[in-house]
Write a protein that holds these residues in place. Structure first.
Motif, PDB file in Angstrom:
ATOM      1  N   SER A 181       0.980  -1.266   0.248  1.00 14.17           N
ATOM      2  CA  SER A 181       0.172   0.004   0.110  1.00 14.17           C
ATOM      3  C   SER A 181       0.935   1.318  -0.072  1.00 14.17           C
ATOM      4  O   SER A 181       0.332   2.228   0.173  1.00 14.17           O
ATOM      5  N   ALA A 182       2.251   1.093  -0.236  1.00 13.22           N
ATOM      6  CA  ALA A 182       3.033   2.250  -0.237  1.00 13.22           C
ATOM      7  C   ALA A 182       3.382   2.710   0.865  1.00 13.22           C
ATOM      8  O   ALA A 182       3.645   4.068   1.114  1.00 13.22           O
ATOM      9  N   ARG A 183       3.407   1.887   1.723  1.00 13.23           N
ATOM     10  CA  ARG A 183       4.015   2.554   3.178  1.00 13.23           C
ATOM     11  C   ARG A 183       4.808   1.698   3.961  1.00 13.23           C
ATOM     12  O   ARG A 183       4.723   0.941   4.986  1.00 13.23           O
ATOM     13  N   ALA A 187       5.646  -0.454   7.394  1.00 12.80           N
ATOM     14  CA  ALA A 187       5.728  -1.756   7.735  1.00 12.80           C
ATOM     15  C   ALA A 187       7.192  -2.111   8.522  1.00 12.80           C
ATOM     16  O   ALA A 187       7.287  -3.136   9.313  1.00 12.80           O
ATOM     17  N   LEU A 188       8.131  -1.231   8.393  1.00 11.20           N
ATOM     18  CA  LEU A 188       9.356  -1.578   9.089  1.00 11.20           C
ATOM     19  C   LEU A 188       9.056  -1.240  10.525  1.00 11.20           C
ATOM     20  O   LEU A 188       9.654  -2.027  11.411  1.00 11.20           O
ATOM     21  N   LEU A 189       8.227  -0.256  10.736  1.00 16.24           N
ATOM     22  CA  LEU A 189       8.172   0.057  12.276  1.00 16.24           C
ATOM     23  C   LEU A 189       7.450  -1.136  12.919  1.00 16.24           C
ATOM     24  O   LEU A 189       7.862  -1.575  14.032  1.00 16.24           O
ATOM     25  N   TRP A 190       6.402  -1.880  12.310  1.00 16.33           N
ATOM     26  CA  TRP A 190       5.790  -3.012  12.551  1.00 16.33           C
ATOM     27  C   TRP A 190       6.757  -4.150  12.792  1.00 16.33           C
ATOM     28  O   TRP A 190       6.665  -4.927  13.790  1.00 16.33           O
ATOM     29  N   ARG A 212      11.321   1.081  -0.792  1.00 14.10           N
ATOM     30  CA  ARG A 212      11.813   2.462  -0.374  1.00 14.10           C
ATOM     31  C   ARG A 212      13.255   2.773  -1.330  1.00 14.10           C
ATOM     32  O   ARG A 212      13.889   3.726  -0.890  1.00 14.10           O
ATOM     33  N   ASN A 213      13.462   1.866  -2.232  1.00 16.58           N
ATOM     34  CA  ASN A 213      14.457   2.130  -2.919  1.00 16.58           C
ATOM     35  C   ASN A 213      15.866   2.019  -2.444  1.00 16.58           C
ATOM     36  O   ASN A 213      16.935   2.328  -2.873  1.00 16.58           O
ATOM     37  N   ALA A 218      17.747  -4.057   0.572  1.00 18.41           N
ATOM     38  CA  ALA A 218      17.090  -5.052   0.212  1.00 18.41           C
ATOM     39  C   ALA A 218      17.766  -6.560  -0.326  1.00 18.41           C
ATOM     40  O   ALA A 218      17.318  -7.640   0.148  1.00 18.41           O
ATOM     41  N   LYS A 219      18.721  -6.135  -1.040  1.00 18.37           N
ATOM     42  CA  LYS A 219      19.229  -7.590  -1.350  1.00 18.37           C
ATOM     43  C   LYS A 219      20.112  -8.100  -0.294  1.00 18.37           C
ATOM     44  O   LYS A 219      20.029  -9.584  -0.271  1.00 18.37           O
ATOM     45  N   THR A 220      20.555  -7.603   0.539  1.00 15.38           N
ATOM     46  CA  THR A 220      21.122  -8.340   1.842  1.00 15.38           C
ATOM     47  C   THR A 220      19.962  -9.198   2.728  1.00 15.38           C
ATOM     48  O   THR A 220      20.039 -10.208   2.918  1.00 15.38           O
TER      49      THR A 220
END
Length: 582
Positions: A181-183, A187-190, A212-213, A218-220
């Protein structure tokens, strides 16, 4: 205790009490459920023993204890079965908050989100943290982002009582939905409330970082999730790694395409397959690979639930298919035809789809691929054309089958569509084509019967006899229809067709040694032919046999105008393979 005996207990059998075998209504338990809910859950073995020996008035209480014991050890389907049995015996129990909460918990765990939300909708549960936690889990799996945040806020006290690892089933679906949902920040907070090393949590974090680009992060995390035991997590991590590589431009599009194809082939049935197909679709569009885009788009349309994106995707896939089948396509014609068969279920409907097929059939016919064109239009004839539209289409299909050397298929195409009452003109076209098919099959008497009342039938029959070198039959049927003789109007009107008919008659008479009739033909038309370009041919073909010059006779045969009273049907006979008798 065997699981096979369990349904007997849930249905109300009390093996220790013979009197309990008689049907009887259990005493109400709903009023006592509040106090029973406060008791500690028993061990599963103890709950089963009690369930097997419970008397009628103890049965609901024993079932309730069994439900709690089964849920505690993860036997959720069995627990839900017991709850449903309780509900059958006492429908009012659905209005008790403790019962509704456990039933909603079981349904949500089994991914039956809509039913879980319904069970958890009691007013008493709307502000209850435990009820909010299970509603949040069901909402996340149902992809309902709007009310999810409020439910999670309400659920915080219930989630805080759980161990971090036990929060995963509630937090991970919510985090994924927030990312979608583009948030991703939310997600990271939860995700801060669950173990960092859990593979599912690593996958969710990787997806959030990708959104978040933050590609290296992300790869890690994708790499960490790729070592999970769960194959579903590994498949999702593989997809994310490909997406991150494309976004970072460290993965070549060609390599990404191969890896996405392999993933879509090897992994089926969840969001990872959806993601791989959508990524393949986007990559094919970006790299101008319409065949790959068509394959990915068609797979999504056929097999995956894509919701509101379906109409737009269908339009794009149809446009790609139409372009690949057009005359300007870069694909060879035979590949274009094969493409239509593979994706005909994605072709446009109505007149647009019909026009697409007709254009492709035209191209196949122009290229001499008669069998391919016939098969294409035969499918159109049987599956899409209705009523009168079958008339001209059946003639064309039959014609193509004849040109391809399959008169039997031509006959089937015509006779399988004869239930419609066609206008006379259309009916005669079908009958003439049917007669050709019958002639090609060596069924001469049937062909004659079909042509009996058809306009131009004698001319077509004469054409059959000419092709069969039946000179006697040809001379008999053509002699009665020859044009006028020596008068001026007749000379003026003797065109190419009349000349061909007379010259053919001369050949037939000569081949059957009917010298008297040949001499009469010469006398009748000599003056008429004198001023025509075919005069030399007429002279040679009507001479007495003893005076014929073989070289000039051959030239005379070649000079006969290539025209017949049978018109286009004669052209069909000329183009079709030799007739197969039998």
């Amino acid at each position: 205790m065997s699981r096979l005996l369990l349904p007997l207990f849930l249905a109300g059998s009390a093996l220790a009490s013979p009197a309990a075998a008689a049907p009887s209504r259990v005493p109400p338990f709903a009023q006592r459920l509040a106090s029973a809910a406060q008791r500690p859950a028993p061990a599963l073995a103890d709950a089963l023993v009690r369930l097997g020996s419970a008397s009628l008035d103890q049965r609901q209480s024993a079932r309730w204890d069994y439900v709690r014991a089964a849920l505690a050890v993860g036997r959720v389907p069995e627990a839900l079965g017991a709850l449903d049995t309780m509900l059958l015996d006492e429908p009012d129990i659905a209005l008790v908050a403790a019962f509704a909460l456990l039933r909603g918990q079981a349904l949500a765990t089994l991914h039956r989100s809509a039913e879980a939300l319904s069970a958890l909708s009691l007013p008493q549960l709307l502000a209850d943290p435990e009820g909010c936690a299970w509603r949040a889990r069901a909402l996340a799996e149902a992809r309902a982002a709007a009310p999810l945040g409020a439910q999670l806020a309400c659920a915080i006290p219930a989630l805080n009582t759980r161990r971090p690892i036990d929060r995963l089933p509630f937090v991970l679906p919510a985090a994924d939905l927030a990312t979608d949902s583009a948030r991703p920040d939310l997600a990271l907070l939860w995700l801060g409330a669950v173990p960092a090393r859990d593979p599912g949590a690593q996958l969710a974090r990787a997806r959030a970082y990708l959104a978040r680009n933050q590609l290296e992060m992300a790869k890690t995390h994708f790499a960490a999730a790729a070592s999970a035991r769960d194959p579903a997590i590994r498949a999702a991590a593989q997809l994310g790694t490909i997406q991150a590589g494309l976004a970072a431009r460290t993965l070549a599009p060609a390599d990404a395409a191969k890896r996405l194809d392999a993933l879509a082939f090897s992994w089926r049935g969840d969001r990872s397959e959806d993601g791989a197909l959508w990524a393949r679709w986007a990559l094919a569009r970006a790299t101008d690979d319409p065949a790959a885009a068509l394959k990915a788009g068609a797979t999504l349309i056929r097999y995956r639930p894509i919701g509101p994106r379906l109409p737009g995707l269908i339009q794009q896939v149809q446009a790609i298919l139409a372009d690949l089948l057009s005359a300007t396509s870069r694909l060879p014609l035979t590949e274009s035809a094969g493409l239509y068969w593979d994706y005909r279920d994605c072709s446009p409907g109505g007149s647009d789809g019909d026009a697409l097929v007709i254009r492709l059939a035209d191209r196949l016919q122009d290229a001499g691929l008669y069998a391919r064109a016939a098969d294409l239009l035969d499918h159109q004839l049987r599956e899409r054309a209705l009523d009168l539209a079958q008339g001209p289409l059946s003639v064309r299909v039959a014609t193509l089958h004849i040109l391809a050397g399959h008169p039997d298929k031509a006959l089937a195409a015509l006779r399988d569509t004869n239930s419609t009452i066609f206008p006379a003109t259309m009916l005669h076209d079908r009958q003439r084509t049917e007669a050709v098919a019958l002639h090609q099959l060596g069924r001469a008497s049937e062909a004659m019967a079909v042509l009996e009342n058809v306009p131009g039938g004698p001319g077509l029959l004469a054409e059959f006899l000419w092709h069969d070198h039946d000179w006697t039959g040809f001379a008999a049927i053509t002699g009665a229809s020859l044009p006028g003789g020596t008068n001026a109007p007749a000379r003026a009107s003797l065109g190419a067709l009349g000349q061909a008919m007379i010259l053919r008659q001369a050949i037939a008479l000569g081949m059957t040694n009917q010298e008297a009739k040949l001499a009469a033909l010469r006398a009748r038309y000599a003056e008429t032919f004198a001023a025509l370009p075919t005069a030399a041919a007429f002279d040679q073909l009507t001479r007495p046999a003893t005076t014929i010059d073989p070289a000039k006779f051959t030239a005379a045969m070649a000079a006969i105008p290539a025209i017949s009273p049978a018109g286009a049907i004669a052209d069909l006979l000329e183009a079709a393979p030799p007739a197969k008798k039998g």
